[in-house]
Design a protein around this motif. Structure first.
Motif, PDB file in Angstrom:
ATOM      1  N   LEU A  78       0.837  -1.201   0.000  1.00  0.00           N
ATOM      2  CA  LEU A  78       0.000   0.000   0.000  1.00  0.00           C
ATOM      3  C   LEU A  78       0.870   1.248   0.000  1.00  0.00           C
ATOM      4  O   LEU A  78       1.864   1.332   0.719  1.00  0.00           O
ATOM      5  N   SER A  79       0.460   2.237  -0.791  1.00  0.00           N
ATOM      6  CA  SER A  79       1.118   3.541  -0.720  1.00  0.00           C
ATOM      7  C   SER A  79       0.721   4.222   0.587  1.00  0.00           C
ATOM      8  O   SER A  79      -0.206   3.779   1.285  1.00  0.00           O
ATOM      9  N   ASP A  80       1.401   5.295   0.920  1.00  0.00           N
ATOM     10  CA  ASP A  80       1.067   6.013   2.157  1.00  0.00           C
ATOM     11  C   ASP A  80      -0.379   6.495   2.127  1.00  0.00           C
ATOM     12  O   ASP A  80      -1.098   6.407   3.135  1.00  0.00           O
ATOM     13  N   ARG A  81      -0.825   7.013   0.982  1.00  0.00           N
ATOM     14  CA  ARG A  81      -2.195   7.501   0.862  1.00  0.00           C
ATOM     15  C   ARG A  81      -3.197   6.356   1.005  1.00  0.00           C
ATOM     16  O   ARG A  81      -4.237   6.502   1.651  1.00  0.00           O
ATOM     17  N   GLU A  82      -2.899   5.227   0.382  1.00  0.00           N
ATOM     18  CA  GLU A  82      -3.785   4.062   0.471  1.00  0.00           C
ATOM     19  C   GLU A  82      -3.864   3.554   1.902  1.00  0.00           C
ATOM     20  O   GLU A  82      -4.951   3.206   2.390  1.00  0.00           O
ATOM     21  N   TYR A  83      -2.726   3.515   2.571  1.00  0.00           N
ATOM     22  CA  TYR A  83      -2.712   3.048   3.957  1.00  0.00           C
ATOM     23  C   TYR A  83      -3.514   3.992   4.848  1.00  0.00           C
ATOM     24  O   TYR A  83      -4.307   3.555   5.694  1.00  0.00           O
ATOM     25  N   PHE A  84      -3.317   5.299   4.655  1.00  0.00           N
ATOM     26  CA  PHE A  84      -4.031   6.280   5.469  1.00  0.00           C
ATOM     27  C   PHE A  84      -5.527   6.210   5.198  1.00  0.00           C
ATOM     28  O   PHE A  84      -6.349   6.308   6.113  1.00  0.00           O
ATOM     29  N   THR A  85      -5.893   6.021   3.938  1.00  0.00           N
ATOM     30  CA  THR A  85      -7.303   5.865   3.575  1.00  0.00           C
ATOM     31  C   THR A  85      -7.894   4.636   4.251  1.00  0.00           C
ATOM     32  O   THR A  85      -9.022   4.663   4.766  1.00  0.00           O
ATOM     33  N   MET A  86      -7.133   3.535   4.267  1.00  0.00           N
ATOM     34  CA  MET A  86      -7.587   2.313   4.932  1.00  0.00           C
ATOM     35  C   MET A  86      -7.872   2.571   6.406  1.00  0.00           C
ATOM     36  O   MET A  86      -8.919   2.174   6.936  1.00  0.00           O
ATOM     37  N   LYS A  87      -6.957   3.262   7.079  1.00  0.00           N
ATOM     38  CA  LYS A  87      -7.137   3.539   8.506  1.00  0.00           C
ATOM     39  C   LYS A  87      -8.408   4.363   8.749  1.00  0.00           C
ATOM     40  O   LYS A  87      -9.153   4.112   9.703  1.00  0.00           O
ATOM     41  N   LYS A  88      -8.652   5.341   7.891  1.00  0.00           N
ATOM     42  CA  LYS A  88      -9.826   6.183   8.043  1.00  0.00           C
ATOM     43  C   LYS A  88     -11.115   5.414   7.757  1.00  0.00           C
ATOM     44  O   LYS A  88     -12.127   5.585   8.447  1.00  0.00           O
ATOM     45  N   LEU A  89     -11.085   4.557   6.755  1.00  0.00           N
ATOM     46  CA  LEU A  89     -12.254   3.735   6.459  1.00  0.00           C
ATOM     47  C   LEU A  89     -12.572   2.810   7.621  1.00  0.00           C
ATOM     48  O   LEU A  89     -13.741   2.621   7.989  1.00  0.00           O
ATOM     49  N   VAL A  90     -11.534   2.226   8.201  1.00  0.00           N
ATOM     50  CA  VAL A  90     -11.724   1.312   9.327  1.00  0.00           C
ATOM     51  C   VAL A  90     -12.291   2.043  10.536  1.00  0.00           C
ATOM     52  O   VAL A  90     -13.075   1.485  11.321  1.00  0.00           O
ATOM     53  N   SER A  91     -11.933   3.305  10.692  1.00  0.00           N
ATOM     54  CA  SER A  91     -12.436   4.080  11.835  1.00  0.00           C
ATOM     55  C   SER A  91     -13.896   4.465  11.672  1.00  0.00           C
ATOM     56  O   SER A  91     -14.516   5.001  12.597  1.00  0.00           O
ATOM     57  N   GLY A  92     -14.459   4.222  10.469  1.00  0.00           N
ATOM     58  CA  GLY A  92     -15.872   4.499  10.254  1.00  0.00           C
ATOM     59  C   GLY A  92     -16.158   5.708   9.405  1.00  0.00           C
ATOM     60  O   GLY A  92     -17.325   6.049   9.167  1.00  0.00           O
ATOM     61  N   GLN A  93     -15.119   6.389   8.920  1.00  0.00           N
ATOM     62  CA  GLN A  93     -15.330   7.564   8.092  1.00  0.00           C
ATOM     63  C   GLN A  93     -15.750   7.161   6.686  1.00  0.00           C
ATOM     64  O   GLN A  93     -15.272   6.163   6.134  1.00  0.00           O
ATOM     65  N   SER A  94     -16.620   7.953   6.102  1.00  0.00           N
ATOM     66  CA  SER A  94     -17.069   7.712   4.745  1.00  0.00           C
ATOM     67  C   SER A  94     -16.062   8.281   3.758  1.00  0.00           C
ATOM     68  O   SER A  94     -15.156   9.038   4.129  1.00  0.00           O
ATOM     69  N   VAL A  95     -16.215   7.920   2.497  1.00  0.00           N
ATOM     70  CA  VAL A  95     -15.335   8.446   1.452  1.00  0.00           C
ATOM     71  C   VAL A  95     -15.440   9.969   1.400  1.00  0.00           C
ATOM     72  O   VAL A  95     -14.427  10.672   1.255  1.00  0.00           O
TER      73      VAL A  95
END
Length: 211
Positions: free
Chosen positions: A148-165
């Motif tokens: 995962l790129s840094d952006r992809e990893y950060f997006t994953m963390k935010k999605l897991v926390s419950g944030q929407s796109v």
């Protein structure tokens, strides 16, 4: 009534295993095979509750037999009972589809314990092999995450926390389309299909977003 298939090329050994099992499971029924070809024929034609399988067989080995059967043995517990004690061989057996690995140097009590665990849907392996499997899985997951790129990893963390796109796009000052692209890429790299699978993956590997 439990049905056991014992696959070993020594008739005397098969008889001994049957005697041990009969004492613990008096109503058990048995099938026997002396090589992979005989075993294959019995497995595809009849129903079995558990298969006790040697690795060293005439012709194709026990591990090759499991691979030959493919989906046919899915759901049937397979206990490898062999003279070989190498942990790497145990790893290969488990990856092929076996649920347990026991050497012939163990006691009859160990055999019954292994059978009982497999019938309950549990694995039976020694602590060292268990640690090897855990460490190997950890390394595989590390490899996946490193893709995962840094952006992809950060997006994953935010999605897991419950944030929407949409919420993530506002927080990062990026378009919804860009965040959606990151999400699609990380799903593909982690081999997951949806948000539920992503959350399950994160929970398994302690990746949940925390304050």
């Amino acid at each position: 009534m439990l049905r056991f298939l014992i696959v070993d090329d020594h008739e005397i050994f098969r008889q001994g295993v049957k005697n041990i099992i009969s004492q613990a499971f008096p109503n058990a029924e048995f099938g026997e095979a002396g090589d992979s070809a005989q075993a294959y024929s019995l497995i595809v034609k009849q129903l079995w509750d558990i298969i006790i399988l040697d690795i060293n067989l005439p012709g194709r080995s026990g591990l090759e037999l499991i691979n030959d059967l493919g989906e046919t043995v899915k759901g049937i517990p397979i206990l490898i009972l062999t003279m070989y004690s190498e942990d790497q061989l145990a790893m290969r057996a488990l990856k092929s589809g076996a649920m347990g690995y026991l050497t012939k140097s163990h006691t009859s009590q160990n055999l019954i314990e292994a059978i009982t665990r497999l019938l309950a849907g549990l694995h039976f392996i020694n602590d060292h092999v268990s640690s090897m499997l855990v460490n190997e899985n950890k390394m595989k997951n590390i490899d996946l995450l490193e893709q995962l790129s840094d952006r992809e990893y950060f997006t994953m963390k935010k999605l897991v926390s419950g944030q929407s796109v949409s919420e993530i796009s506002r927080a990062l000052s990026l378009s919804v389309k860009t965040i959606s692209t990151y999400r699609s890429r990380l799903f593909k790299k982690l081999n997951i299909k949806n948000q539920t699978e992503l959350i399950h993956f994160a929970q398994e590997h302690n990746l949940e977003e925390r304050d």
